[in-house]
Design a protein around this motif. Structure first.
Motif, PDB file in Angstrom:
ATOM      1  N   GLU A   1       0.696  -0.756   0.121  1.00  0.00           N
ATOM      2  CA  GLU A   1       0.076  -0.251  -0.143  1.00  0.00           C
ATOM      3  C   GLU A   1       0.362   0.642  -0.116  1.00  0.00           C
ATOM      4  OE1 GLU A   1      -1.310  -2.519   2.588  1.00  0.00           O
ATOM      5  OE2 GLU A   1      -1.766  -3.099   1.131  1.00  0.00           O
TER       6      GLU A   1
ATOM      7  N   SER B   1      -5.713  -0.613  -7.049  1.00  0.00           N
ATOM      8  CA  SER B   1      -6.728   0.409  -6.659  1.00  0.00           C
ATOM      9  C   SER B   1      -6.805   1.190  -5.556  1.00  0.00           C
ATOM     10  CB  SER B   1      -7.705  -0.635  -5.913  1.00  0.00           C
ATOM     11  OG  SER B   1      -7.064  -1.993  -4.635  1.00  0.00           O
TER      12      SER B   1
ATOM     13  N   LEU C   1      -7.849   2.206  -2.056  1.00  0.00           N
ATOM     14  CA  LEU C   1      -8.473   2.116  -0.896  1.00  0.00           C
ATOM     15  C   LEU C   1      -9.192   3.072  -0.101  1.00  0.00           C
ATOM     16  CD1 LEU C   1      -5.828  -0.346   0.277  1.00  0.00           C
ATOM     17  CD2 LEU C   1      -7.470  -0.955  -0.517  1.00  0.00           C
ATOM     18  N   TRP C   2      -8.737   3.998   0.032  1.00  0.00           N
ATOM     19  CA  TRP C   2      -8.909   5.513   0.761  1.00  0.00           C
ATOM     20  C   TRP C   2      -8.604   6.254   0.162  1.00  0.00           C
ATOM     21  CZ3 TRP C   2      -6.158   8.655   3.310  1.00  0.00           C
ATOM     22  CH2 TRP C   2      -7.037  10.237   4.483  1.00  0.00           C
TER      23      TRP C   2
ATOM     24  N   ALA D   1      -3.372   3.650  -1.701  1.00  0.00           N
ATOM     25  CA  ALA D   1      -3.607   2.212  -3.584  1.00  0.00           C
ATOM     26  C   ALA D   1      -3.189   1.438  -3.139  1.00  0.00           C
ATOM     27  CB  ALA D   1      -2.761   3.842  -4.799  1.00  0.00           C
ATOM     28  N   ARG D   2      -3.233   0.710  -3.127  1.00  0.00           N
ATOM     29  CA  ARG D   2      -3.328  -0.644  -2.890  1.00  0.00           C
ATOM     30  C   ARG D   2      -2.301  -1.242  -4.441  1.00  0.00           C
ATOM     31  NH1 ARG D   2      -6.924  -4.492   0.154  1.00  0.00           N
ATOM     32  NH2 ARG D   2      -5.240  -4.034   1.583  1.00  0.00           N
TER      33      ARG D   2
ATOM     34  N   GLY E   1       0.722  -4.351   4.279  1.00  0.00           N
ATOM     35  CA  GLY E   1      -0.323  -4.603   5.184  1.00  0.00           C
ATOM     36  C   GLY E   1      -0.001  -5.766   6.246  1.00  0.00           C
TER      37      GLY E   1
ATOM     38  N   ASP F   1      -5.928  -7.037  10.603  1.00  0.00           N
ATOM     39  CA  ASP F   1      -6.983  -6.296   9.844  1.00  0.00           C
ATOM     40  C   ASP F   1      -6.533  -4.827  11.071  1.00  0.00           C
ATOM     41  OD1 ASP F   1      -7.191  -6.767  13.161  1.00  0.00           O
ATOM     42  OD2 ASP F   1      -8.643  -8.122  12.624  1.00  0.00           O
TER      43      ASP F   1
END
Length: 144
Positions: free
Chosen positions: A26, A73, A75-76, A98-99, A136, A139
Motif C-alpha cells: 500500500e 486500486s 483503498l481510501w 493505493a494498493r 498491510g 485487520d
C-alpha cells in the motif's frame, strides 16, 4: 513549506526496489498542490492557467486505467482537516492509499510509456508530496 518533495531521490528509489517485490503493498500519498500548475513551456497546457488541482485531476484521469491494468486500486481517500501531531505548516490537498498486488506492479505502472506521458500533469500540479510504501499487517484491530 520549506521542504519540496516531488520525485524520489535515486537513493529512495533504490531502497524501494531493494524491498520485497512479490508481496502486496500500500502506498500512502499526501499531496499539496501548487496554486497554479507549472507545465513545461512546450506543453499544450502551459498557457492555460490551470490550477494545481486541475492539473492533478488530469493526472488522475490519465493514470486511472494504468492503475487498474496493473491490478492496483485506491483503498481510501480523505480530505485534510487539521494536524493534531506534526508540523503545523503541513497541509495536504489530496490524501489517499493505493494498493498494488506487488511492488512489481507499481514499478510496471510508473515505467509504462502512457504513465510517463501522464506524469507531466503530476509534476505540474504538485508543490510537495509524501509517498510512503507500507505493507498491510492485519485487520488493524489493535496497535500491538
Amino acid at each position: 513549506m520549506n521542504d519540496i518533495h516531488l520525485d524520489p531521490t535515486r537513493a529512495q528509489f533504490e531502497a524501494f526496489k531493494n524491498l520485497n517485490r512479490d508481496a502486496p503493498i500500500e502506498m500512502l500519498n499526501l499531496v499539496r498542490f501548487r496554486d497554479t500548475a507549472e507545465y513545461p513551456n512546450d506543453h499544450t497546457l502551459a498557457d492555460q492557467g490551470l490550477s494545481g488541482a486541475e492539473a492533478y485531476a488530469n493526472y488522475g484521469r490519465e493514470t486511472a486505467a494504468i492503475l487498474k491494468c496493473v491490478g492496483g486500486s485506491i483503498l481510501w481517500r480523505g480530505g485534510f482537516e487539521t494536524t493534531l501531531i506534526g508540523p503545523e505548516n503541513e497541509r495536504w490537498d489530496a490524501m489517499f492509499i493505493a494498493r498494488y498486488p506487488t511492488a512489481h506492479a507499481f514499478l510496471e505502472m510508473v515505467t509504462a510509456p502512457d504513465y510517463q506521458l501522464a506524469v507531466v500533469h503530476r509534476q505540474a500540479a504538485v508543490l510537495t508530496s509524501r509517498l510512503i510504501r507500507t505493507n498491510g499487517l492485519d485487520d488493524g484491530a489493535t496497535f500491538g
